[in-house]
Design an enzyme around this catalytic site. Structure first.
Site, mmCIF file in Angstrom:
data_model
loop_
_atom_site.group_PDB
_atom_site.id
_atom_site.type_symbol
_atom_site.label_atom_id
_atom_site.label_comp_id
_atom_site.label_asym_id
_atom_site.label_seq_id
_atom_site.Cartn_x
_atom_site.Cartn_y
_atom_site.Cartn_z
ATOM 1 N N ARG A 144 0.911 -1.212 0.064
ATOM 2 C CA ARG A 144 0.037 0.027 -0.064
ATOM 3 C C ARG A 144 0.833 1.367 0.247
ATOM 4 O O ARG A 144 0.669 2.130 -0.707
ATOM 5 C CB ARG A 144 -0.923 0.156 1.133
ATOM 6 C CG ARG A 144 -1.879 1.168 1.293
ATOM 7 C CD ARG A 144 -2.979 0.822 2.141
ATOM 8 N NE ARG A 144 -2.568 0.983 3.443
ATOM 9 C CZ ARG A 144 -3.331 0.566 4.556
ATOM 10 N NH1 ARG A 144 -4.553 -0.040 4.701
ATOM 11 N NH2 ARG A 144 -2.679 0.605 5.880
ATOM 12 N N LYS A 246 -2.728 6.319 1.636
ATOM 13 C CA LYS A 246 -2.751 7.076 3.142
ATOM 14 C C LYS A 246 -1.738 8.121 3.151
ATOM 15 O O LYS A 246 -0.707 8.087 3.884
ATOM 16 C CB LYS A 246 -2.094 5.910 3.873
ATOM 17 C CG LYS A 246 -3.139 5.638 5.220
ATOM 18 C CD LYS A 246 -2.876 4.321 5.927
ATOM 19 C CE LYS A 246 -3.198 4.298 7.245
ATOM 20 N NZ LYS A 246 -4.416 4.345 7.332
ATOM 21 N N GLU A 282 -16.608 6.202 4.381
ATOM 22 C CA GLU A 282 -16.090 5.369 5.297
ATOM 23 C C GLU A 282 -16.028 6.322 6.596
ATOM 24 O O GLU A 282 -16.213 7.500 6.363
ATOM 25 C CB GLU A 282 -14.491 4.918 5.172
ATOM 26 C CG GLU A 282 -13.613 6.039 4.406
ATOM 27 C CD GLU A 282 -12.335 5.416 4.272
ATOM 28 O OE1 GLU A 282 -11.589 4.729 5.114
ATOM 29 O OE2 GLU A 282 -11.676 5.778 3.207
HETATM 30 C C1 LIG Z 1 -5.792 3.599 7.586
HETATM 31 C C2 LIG Z 1 -7.007 3.623 7.371
HETATM 32 C C3 LIG Z 1 -8.083 2.727 7.475
HETATM 33 C C4 LIG Z 1 -7.879 1.320 7.845
HETATM 34 O O1 LIG Z 1 -7.042 0.672 7.041
HETATM 35 P P1 LIG Z 1 -6.349 -0.695 7.803
HETATM 36 O O2 LIG Z 1 -5.268 -1.239 6.773
HETATM 37 O O3 LIG Z 1 -7.179 -1.613 8.067
HETATM 38 O O4 LIG Z 1 -5.589 -0.181 8.897
HETATM 39 C C5 LIG Z 1 -9.438 3.050 6.867
HETATM 40 N N1 LIG Z 1 -9.751 4.362 6.519
HETATM 41 C C6 LIG Z 1 -8.622 5.346 6.582
HETATM 42 C C7 LIG Z 1 -9.148 6.768 6.016
HETATM 43 C C8 LIG Z 1 -7.460 5.024 7.139
HETATM 44 O O5 LIG Z 1 -6.577 6.071 7.071
#
Ligand SMILES: *Cc1c(COP(=O)(O)O)cnc(C)c1O
Length: 399
Positions: A144, A246, A282
Protein backbone atom coordinates in the site's frame (compact mmCIF):
# COMPACT_ATOMS: atom_id res chain seq x y z
CA UNK A 1 13.05 6.58 -11.88
CA UNK A 2 11.49 9.85 -13.04
CA UNK A 3 11.23 11.36 -9.62
CA UNK A 4 14.85 10.74 -8.98
CA UNK A 5 16.21 11.99 -12.25
CA UNK A 6 14.22 15.23 -12.17
CA UNK A 7 15.22 15.72 -8.58
CA UNK A 8 18.84 15.11 -9.49
CA UNK A 9 18.75 17.99 -11.91
CA UNK A 10 17.16 20.30 -9.40
CA UNK A 11 19.42 19.96 -6.39
CA UNK A 12 22.46 18.20 -5.10
CA UNK A 13 21.61 15.32 -2.85
CA UNK A 14 23.01 13.32 -0.10
CA UNK A 15 23.18 13.61 3.58
CA UNK A 16 25.57 15.84 5.34
CA UNK A 17 28.56 14.19 6.87
CA UNK A 18 29.26 16.86 9.46
CA UNK A 19 25.59 17.68 9.98
CA UNK A 20 24.30 19.53 12.97
CA UNK A 21 24.90 23.12 13.90
CA UNK A 22 28.64 23.15 13.44
CA UNK A 23 28.41 21.83 9.90
CA UNK A 24 25.71 24.36 9.24
CA UNK A 25 27.75 27.26 10.59
CA UNK A 26 30.73 26.23 8.52
CA UNK A 27 28.56 26.20 5.46
CA UNK A 28 27.13 29.62 6.25
CA UNK A 29 30.60 31.04 6.84
CA UNK A 30 31.80 29.53 3.60
CA UNK A 31 34.24 27.24 5.38
CA UNK A 32 32.42 24.16 4.32
CA UNK A 33 35.39 22.61 2.60
CA UNK A 34 32.94 21.36 -0.01
CA UNK A 35 34.22 24.00 -2.44
CA UNK A 36 30.82 25.70 -2.45
CA UNK A 37 29.34 22.91 -4.53
CA UNK A 38 26.23 22.78 -2.42
CA UNK A 39 23.47 25.26 -3.08
CA UNK A 40 22.25 24.71 0.45
CA UNK A 41 23.86 25.22 3.80
CA UNK A 42 24.46 21.68 4.95
CA UNK A 43 22.39 22.18 8.07
CA UNK A 44 19.30 22.25 5.87
CA UNK A 45 20.00 18.82 4.54
CA UNK A 46 18.69 16.08 6.75
CA UNK A 47 21.23 14.85 9.21
CA UNK A 48 21.28 11.33 10.58
CA UNK A 49 19.57 10.95 13.92
CA UNK A 50 21.78 10.07 16.82
CA UNK A 51 22.72 6.49 17.39
CA UNK A 52 22.15 5.35 20.91
CA UNK A 53 25.22 4.59 22.99
CA UNK A 54 23.11 2.52 25.40
CA UNK A 55 21.44 -0.57 24.00
CA UNK A 56 18.12 -0.90 25.83
CA UNK A 57 16.60 -3.52 23.60
CA UNK A 58 17.13 -6.38 26.06
CA UNK A 59 15.65 -4.60 29.03
CA UNK A 60 12.37 -5.87 30.35
CA UNK A 61 9.25 -3.94 31.16
CA UNK A 62 8.01 -0.60 29.97
CA UNK A 63 8.84 1.44 33.07
CA UNK A 64 5.81 2.46 35.14
CA UNK A 65 3.41 2.06 32.27
CA UNK A 66 -0.18 1.24 33.20
CA UNK A 67 -0.90 -1.60 30.76
CA UNK A 68 -4.58 -1.63 31.72
CA UNK A 69 -5.25 1.93 30.60
CA UNK A 70 -3.23 2.32 27.45
CA UNK A 71 -5.73 3.90 25.07
CA UNK A 72 -4.27 5.33 21.89
CA UNK A 73 -1.91 7.88 23.40
CA UNK A 74 1.69 8.43 22.33
CA UNK A 75 4.06 6.69 24.71
CA UNK A 76 7.59 7.34 23.47
CA UNK A 77 9.69 4.18 23.04
CA UNK A 78 13.44 3.58 22.75
CA UNK A 79 14.23 3.31 19.06
CA UNK A 80 13.08 4.34 15.64
CA UNK A 81 14.19 3.06 12.25
CA UNK A 82 15.53 5.51 9.68
CA UNK A 83 16.42 4.93 6.04
CA UNK A 84 17.18 7.55 3.45
CA UNK A 85 16.80 7.53 -0.28
CA UNK A 86 19.98 9.09 -1.55
CA UNK A 87 21.03 9.87 -5.07
CA UNK A 88 24.30 7.95 -4.92
CA UNK A 89 22.61 4.65 -4.27
CA UNK A 90 19.69 5.34 -6.58
CA UNK A 91 17.06 4.28 -4.04
CA UNK A 92 16.73 3.36 -0.42
CA UNK A 93 20.00 2.16 0.97
CA UNK A 94 20.48 0.34 4.23
CA UNK A 95 18.56 1.80 7.10
CA UNK A 96 19.42 1.78 10.76
CA UNK A 97 17.98 2.01 14.20
CA UNK A 98 18.43 5.29 16.00
CA UNK A 99 17.40 6.52 19.38
CA UNK A 100 13.79 7.70 19.24
CA UNK A 101 13.79 11.49 19.13
CA UNK A 102 13.45 14.61 17.05
CA UNK A 103 14.68 14.73 13.50
CA UNK A 104 16.17 17.67 11.64
CA UNK A 105 14.33 18.89 8.56
CA UNK A 106 14.82 21.81 6.20
CA UNK A 107 12.08 24.45 6.48
CA UNK A 108 11.73 24.03 2.73
CA UNK A 109 11.41 20.24 2.77
CA UNK A 110 8.80 18.82 0.43
CA UNK A 111 6.79 17.34 3.27
CA UNK A 112 6.49 20.59 5.24
CA UNK A 113 5.63 22.78 2.28
CA UNK A 114 3.60 20.58 -0.03
CA UNK A 115 2.51 17.66 2.13
CA UNK A 116 4.55 15.09 0.26
CA UNK A 117 4.20 12.28 2.76
CA UNK A 118 2.57 8.93 3.48
CA UNK A 119 2.02 6.99 6.63
CA UNK A 120 1.18 3.42 7.50
CA UNK A 121 -0.08 1.73 10.64
CA UNK A 122 0.31 -1.85 11.82
CA UNK A 123 0.55 -3.74 15.08
CA UNK A 124 2.86 -6.26 16.70
CA UNK A 125 1.35 -8.64 19.26
CA UNK A 126 3.01 -10.68 21.95
CA UNK A 127 2.48 -14.29 20.92
CA UNK A 128 0.18 -16.41 23.05
CA UNK A 129 1.67 -19.74 22.02
CA UNK A 130 5.30 -19.06 22.82
CA UNK A 131 7.98 -16.42 22.94
CA UNK A 132 8.27 -13.78 20.25
CA UNK A 133 5.91 -11.45 18.46
CA UNK A 134 3.51 -11.51 15.56
CA UNK A 135 2.82 -9.02 12.80
CA UNK A 136 -0.38 -9.09 10.80
CA UNK A 137 0.05 -9.01 7.00
CA UNK A 138 2.88 -6.44 6.98
CA UNK A 139 3.49 -7.02 3.24
CA UNK A 140 0.06 -5.52 2.61
CA UNK A 141 1.13 -2.31 4.32
CA UNK A 142 4.35 -2.32 2.32
CA UNK A 143 2.47 -2.69 -0.96
CA UNK A 144 0.00 0.00 0.00
CA UNK A 145 2.89 2.35 0.73
CA UNK A 146 4.40 1.56 -2.67
CA UNK A 147 1.11 2.28 -4.37
CA UNK A 148 0.71 5.55 -2.45
CA UNK A 149 4.28 6.53 -3.22
CA UNK A 150 3.51 6.25 -6.93
CA UNK A 151 0.57 8.62 -6.50
CA UNK A 152 2.64 11.09 -4.47
CA UNK A 153 5.72 11.00 -6.77
CA UNK A 154 7.99 9.42 -4.18
CA UNK A 155 10.37 6.48 -4.33
CA UNK A 156 9.43 3.76 -1.84
CA UNK A 157 11.20 0.97 0.03
CA UNK A 158 10.82 -2.56 -1.33
CA UNK A 159 8.42 -4.93 0.43
CA UNK A 160 11.44 -6.77 1.89
CA UNK A 161 13.01 -3.52 3.16
CA UNK A 162 9.72 -2.44 4.70
CA UNK A 163 9.07 -5.72 6.50
CA UNK A 164 12.68 -6.00 7.67
CA UNK A 165 12.50 -2.47 9.06
CA UNK A 166 9.25 -3.21 10.89
CA UNK A 167 10.79 -6.32 12.48
CA UNK A 168 13.89 -4.40 13.56
CA UNK A 169 11.71 -1.72 15.14
CA UNK A 170 9.69 -4.31 17.07
CA UNK A 171 12.77 -6.11 18.38
CA UNK A 172 14.50 -2.89 19.42
CA UNK A 173 11.39 -1.82 21.35
CA UNK A 174 10.29 -5.22 22.59
CA UNK A 175 10.01 -4.13 26.20
CA UNK A 176 7.15 -1.89 25.04
CA UNK A 177 5.02 -4.66 23.54
CA UNK A 178 2.05 -4.91 25.92
CA UNK A 179 1.28 -8.19 27.72
CA UNK A 180 -1.15 -10.59 26.00
CA UNK A 181 -4.65 -9.18 25.84
CA UNK A 182 -3.65 -5.66 26.97
CA UNK A 183 -2.97 -4.24 23.53
CA UNK A 184 -0.24 -4.16 20.92
CA UNK A 185 2.84 -2.28 19.84
CA UNK A 186 1.57 0.11 17.18
CA UNK A 187 4.08 0.75 14.41
CA UNK A 188 3.92 3.92 12.40
CA UNK A 189 5.98 3.89 9.20
CA UNK A 190 6.38 7.28 7.51
CA UNK A 191 7.67 8.13 4.07
CA UNK A 192 8.38 11.82 3.59
CA UNK A 193 9.91 14.20 1.10
CA UNK A 194 12.70 15.33 3.42
CA UNK A 195 14.74 17.19 0.80
CA UNK A 196 14.54 20.96 0.31
CA UNK A 197 12.62 22.38 -2.63
CA UNK A 198 11.05 25.77 -3.29
CA UNK A 199 9.07 25.51 -6.52
CA UNK A 200 6.31 22.91 -6.55
CA UNK A 201 8.05 19.67 -7.52
CA UNK A 202 8.95 16.36 -5.92
CA UNK A 203 11.54 16.71 -3.15
CA UNK A 204 15.16 15.79 -3.90
CA UNK A 205 15.57 13.45 -0.91
CA UNK A 206 13.25 11.00 0.87
CA UNK A 207 13.25 9.56 4.34
CA UNK A 208 11.53 6.39 5.49
CA UNK A 209 11.06 6.09 9.24
CA UNK A 210 9.26 3.83 11.66
CA UNK A 211 8.46 4.64 15.25
CA UNK A 212 6.49 2.59 17.74
CA UNK A 213 4.11 3.13 20.64
CA UNK A 214 2.25 0.68 22.88
CA UNK A 215 -1.52 1.08 22.42
CA UNK A 216 -4.77 -0.27 23.80
CA UNK A 217 -8.14 0.64 22.32
CA UNK A 218 -8.54 3.52 19.86
CA UNK A 219 -11.89 4.98 20.88
CA UNK A 220 -12.38 6.15 24.43
CA UNK A 221 -15.45 3.88 24.42
CA UNK A 222 -12.97 0.96 24.49
CA UNK A 223 -14.56 -2.17 23.08
CA UNK A 224 -18.06 -0.73 23.51
CA UNK A 225 -20.19 0.30 20.54
CA UNK A 226 -19.75 3.82 19.19
CA UNK A 227 -22.07 6.59 17.96
CA UNK A 228 -21.36 8.12 14.57
CA UNK A 229 -22.53 11.29 12.85
CA UNK A 230 -23.04 11.48 9.08
CA UNK A 231 -21.17 14.56 7.85
CA UNK A 232 -22.86 16.39 4.99
CA UNK A 233 -20.67 19.44 4.41
CA UNK A 234 -17.07 18.33 4.74
CA UNK A 235 -15.73 15.58 2.48
CA UNK A 236 -12.55 13.61 2.97
CA UNK A 237 -12.05 12.51 -0.62
CA UNK A 238 -13.11 13.23 -4.17
CA UNK A 239 -12.86 11.35 -7.45
CA UNK A 240 -9.38 11.89 -8.83
CA UNK A 241 -8.06 12.88 -5.42
CA UNK A 242 -5.98 10.94 -2.93
CA UNK A 243 -8.62 9.30 -0.71
CA UNK A 244 -7.39 5.87 -1.77
CA UNK A 245 -3.86 6.36 -0.44
CA UNK A 246 -2.66 6.96 3.10
CA UNK A 247 -1.17 10.35 2.46
CA UNK A 248 -0.72 12.64 5.44
CA UNK A 249 -2.49 15.37 3.49
CA UNK A 250 -5.86 13.58 3.77
CA UNK A 251 -6.17 13.95 7.51
CA UNK A 252 -5.83 17.56 8.67
CA UNK A 253 -8.73 18.60 6.38
CA UNK A 254 -11.15 16.37 8.31
CA UNK A 255 -10.08 17.43 11.81
CA UNK A 256 -12.79 20.08 11.83
CA UNK A 257 -15.59 17.61 11.12
CA UNK A 258 -14.14 15.18 13.65
CA UNK A 259 -13.75 17.80 16.41
CA UNK A 260 -17.26 19.16 15.86
CA UNK A 261 -18.69 15.65 16.05
CA UNK A 262 -16.68 14.85 19.20
CA UNK A 263 -17.91 18.02 20.89
CA UNK A 264 -21.44 16.68 20.36
CA UNK A 265 -20.55 13.31 21.90
CA UNK A 266 -19.97 11.28 18.73
CA UNK A 267 -16.90 9.07 18.45
CA UNK A 268 -16.32 9.88 14.77
CA UNK A 269 -17.84 11.05 11.51
CA UNK A 270 -19.10 9.07 8.53
CA UNK A 271 -18.26 10.71 5.21
CA UNK A 272 -20.52 10.79 2.18
CA UNK A 273 -19.37 10.74 -1.42
CA UNK A 274 -18.63 14.28 -2.58
CA UNK A 275 -20.54 14.04 -5.87
CA UNK A 276 -24.02 12.80 -4.89
CA UNK A 277 -23.81 13.18 -1.09
CA UNK A 278 -25.79 9.95 -1.04
CA UNK A 279 -23.32 7.10 -0.67
CA UNK A 280 -21.44 6.42 2.55
CA UNK A 281 -17.70 6.02 2.22
CA UNK A 282 -15.94 5.52 5.56
CA UNK A 283 -15.03 7.17 8.86
CA UNK A 284 -11.92 9.32 9.47
CA UNK A 285 -9.61 6.38 10.00
CA UNK A 286 -11.63 3.21 9.48
CA UNK A 287 -13.74 1.38 6.91
CA UNK A 288 -17.44 0.64 7.19
CA UNK A 289 -19.56 -2.51 6.90
CA UNK A 290 -23.34 -2.89 6.97
CA UNK A 291 -25.18 -6.16 7.66
CA UNK A 292 -28.76 -6.97 6.71
CA UNK A 293 -30.04 -10.51 7.04
CA UNK A 294 -27.30 -12.81 5.78
CA UNK A 295 -25.83 -10.17 3.48
CA UNK A 296 -22.86 -7.97 4.24
CA UNK A 297 -21.90 -4.90 2.21
CA UNK A 298 -18.98 -2.50 2.31
CA UNK A 299 -18.33 0.48 0.05
CA UNK A 300 -16.20 -0.51 -2.96
CA UNK A 301 -12.74 1.06 -3.01
CA UNK A 302 -12.68 3.03 -6.22
CA UNK A 303 -10.22 5.78 -5.34
CA UNK A 304 -12.09 7.66 -2.63
CA UNK A 305 -11.92 4.99 0.05
CA UNK A 306 -8.80 3.77 1.80
CA UNK A 307 -8.33 0.06 1.06
CA UNK A 308 -7.86 -1.22 4.60
CA UNK A 309 -5.92 -4.38 5.36
CA UNK A 310 -8.48 -5.10 8.08
CA UNK A 311 -11.32 -4.48 5.60
CA UNK A 312 -9.88 -6.99 3.16
CA UNK A 313 -9.29 -9.56 5.90
CA UNK A 314 -12.80 -9.15 7.30
CA UNK A 315 -14.34 -9.62 3.84
CA UNK A 316 -12.48 -12.92 3.55
CA UNK A 317 -13.36 -14.10 7.06
CA UNK A 318 -17.05 -13.23 6.60
CA UNK A 319 -17.14 -15.13 3.30
CA UNK A 320 -15.43 -18.09 4.94
CA UNK A 321 -18.19 -18.25 7.52
CA UNK A 322 -20.87 -18.34 4.87
CA UNK A 323 -21.85 -14.70 4.45
CA UNK A 324 -22.32 -13.11 1.10
CA UNK A 325 -20.16 -9.97 1.02
CA UNK A 326 -20.66 -7.29 -1.60
CA UNK A 327 -18.25 -4.48 -2.37
CA UNK A 328 -20.53 -1.90 -3.92
CA UNK A 329 -22.07 1.53 -3.51
CA UNK A 330 -23.73 1.69 -0.09
CA UNK A 331 -26.42 4.36 0.00
CA UNK A 332 -27.54 6.25 3.04
CA UNK A 333 -30.79 4.22 2.78
CA UNK A 334 -28.84 0.95 2.87
CA UNK A 335 -27.10 2.26 5.94
CA UNK A 336 -30.07 3.39 7.97
CA UNK A 337 -32.05 0.24 7.18
CA UNK A 338 -29.19 -2.10 8.20
CA UNK A 339 -29.49 -4.51 11.14
CA UNK A 340 -25.89 -4.11 12.13
CA UNK A 341 -23.07 -1.68 11.31
CA UNK A 342 -19.39 -1.91 12.21
CA UNK A 343 -16.05 -0.24 11.47
CA UNK A 344 -12.71 -1.90 10.73
CA UNK A 345 -9.10 -0.74 10.88
CA UNK A 346 -5.77 -1.60 12.45
CA UNK A 347 -6.24 1.00 15.16
CA UNK A 348 -9.96 0.34 15.83
CA UNK A 349 -9.99 -3.42 15.17
CA UNK A 350 -13.64 -4.34 14.57
CA UNK A 351 -15.74 -1.74 16.37
CA UNK A 352 -19.53 -2.09 16.55
CA UNK A 353 -21.67 0.98 15.81
CA UNK A 354 -24.71 1.41 18.05
CA UNK A 355 -26.21 4.55 16.51
CA UNK A 356 -25.80 6.74 13.46
CA UNK A 357 -27.24 10.25 13.31
CA UNK A 358 -28.23 11.55 9.88
CA UNK A 359 -30.05 14.86 9.32
CA UNK A 360 -31.01 15.06 12.97
CA UNK A 361 -32.44 11.53 13.25
CA UNK A 362 -30.73 8.85 15.28
CA UNK A 363 -30.82 5.30 13.86
CA UNK A 364 -30.03 2.32 16.11
CA UNK A 365 -28.29 -0.93 15.28
CA UNK A 366 -27.85 -4.29 16.90
CA UNK A 367 -24.78 -4.72 19.08
CA UNK A 368 -23.60 -7.24 21.64
CA UNK A 369 -22.70 -10.90 21.85
CA UNK A 370 -24.92 -12.29 19.12
CA UNK A 371 -23.66 -10.12 16.25
CA UNK A 372 -21.54 -10.72 13.20
CA UNK A 373 -19.09 -7.99 14.23
CA UNK A 374 -18.46 -9.73 17.55
CA UNK A 375 -17.90 -13.05 15.79
CA UNK A 376 -15.52 -11.51 13.25
CA UNK A 377 -13.71 -9.56 15.95
CA UNK A 378 -13.04 -12.79 17.85
CA UNK A 379 -11.90 -14.65 14.75
CA UNK A 380 -9.59 -11.85 13.63
CA UNK A 381 -8.00 -11.12 17.00
CA UNK A 382 -7.49 -14.83 17.69
CA UNK A 383 -5.44 -15.10 14.51
CA UNK A 384 -3.55 -11.87 15.23
CA UNK A 385 -2.65 -12.85 18.80
CA UNK A 386 -1.77 -16.45 17.98
CA UNK A 387 -4.76 -17.88 19.89
CA UNK A 388 -6.12 -19.62 16.80
CA UNK A 389 -4.34 -21.43 14.03
CA UNK A 390 -3.43 -19.09 11.16
CA UNK A 391 -4.71 -21.13 8.23
CA UNK A 392 -4.31 -18.22 5.86
CA UNK A 393 -0.66 -17.47 6.47
CA UNK A 394 -1.48 -13.91 7.48
CA UNK A 395 0.82 -13.66 10.45
CA UNK A 396 4.55 -13.05 10.32
CA UNK A 397 6.71 -14.09 13.25
CA UNK A 398 9.26 -11.72 14.74
CA UNK A 399 11.85 -13.47 16.90
C1 LIG B 1 -5.72 3.48 7.76
C2 LIG B 1 -7.12 3.75 7.38
C3 LIG B 1 -8.10 2.74 7.35
C4 LIG B 1 -7.86 1.34 7.84
O1 LIG B 1 -6.88 0.63 7.18
P1 LIG B 1 -6.22 -0.66 7.86
O2 LIG B 1 -5.22 -1.11 6.87
O3 LIG B 1 -7.30 -1.63 8.08
O4 LIG B 1 -5.63 -0.20 9.13
C5 LIG B 1 -9.36 3.07 6.88
N1 LIG B 1 -9.65 4.32 6.49
C6 LIG B 1 -8.76 5.32 6.53
C7 LIG B 1 -9.17 6.67 6.09
C8 LIG B 1 -7.47 5.07 6.98
O5 LIG B 1 -6.58 6.05 7.04
Amino acid sequence: MDVLSSAKRALPWGRTSAGGVIGGLRALLGTDGGGGRSLLPSRWKSSQPQLDPVDRSDEEGGGDIDWDNLGFGLTPTDYMYVMRCTQEEGGFSRGELARYGNIELSPSSGVLNYGQGLFEGLKAYRRADGPGYTLFRPEENARRMQHGAGRMCMPSPSVEQFVHAVKQTVLANKRWVPPQGKGALYLRPLLIGSGAILGLAPAPEYTFMIYAAPVGTYFKEGMAAINLLVEEEIHRAMPGGTGGVKTISNYAPVLKAQMDARSKGFADVLYLDSVHKRYVEEASSCNLFVVKGGAVATPATAGTILPGVTRRSIIELARDSGYQVEERLVSIDDLISADEVFCTGTAVGVTPVSTITYQGTRYEFRTGEDTLSKKLYTTLTSIQMGLAEDKKGWTVAVD
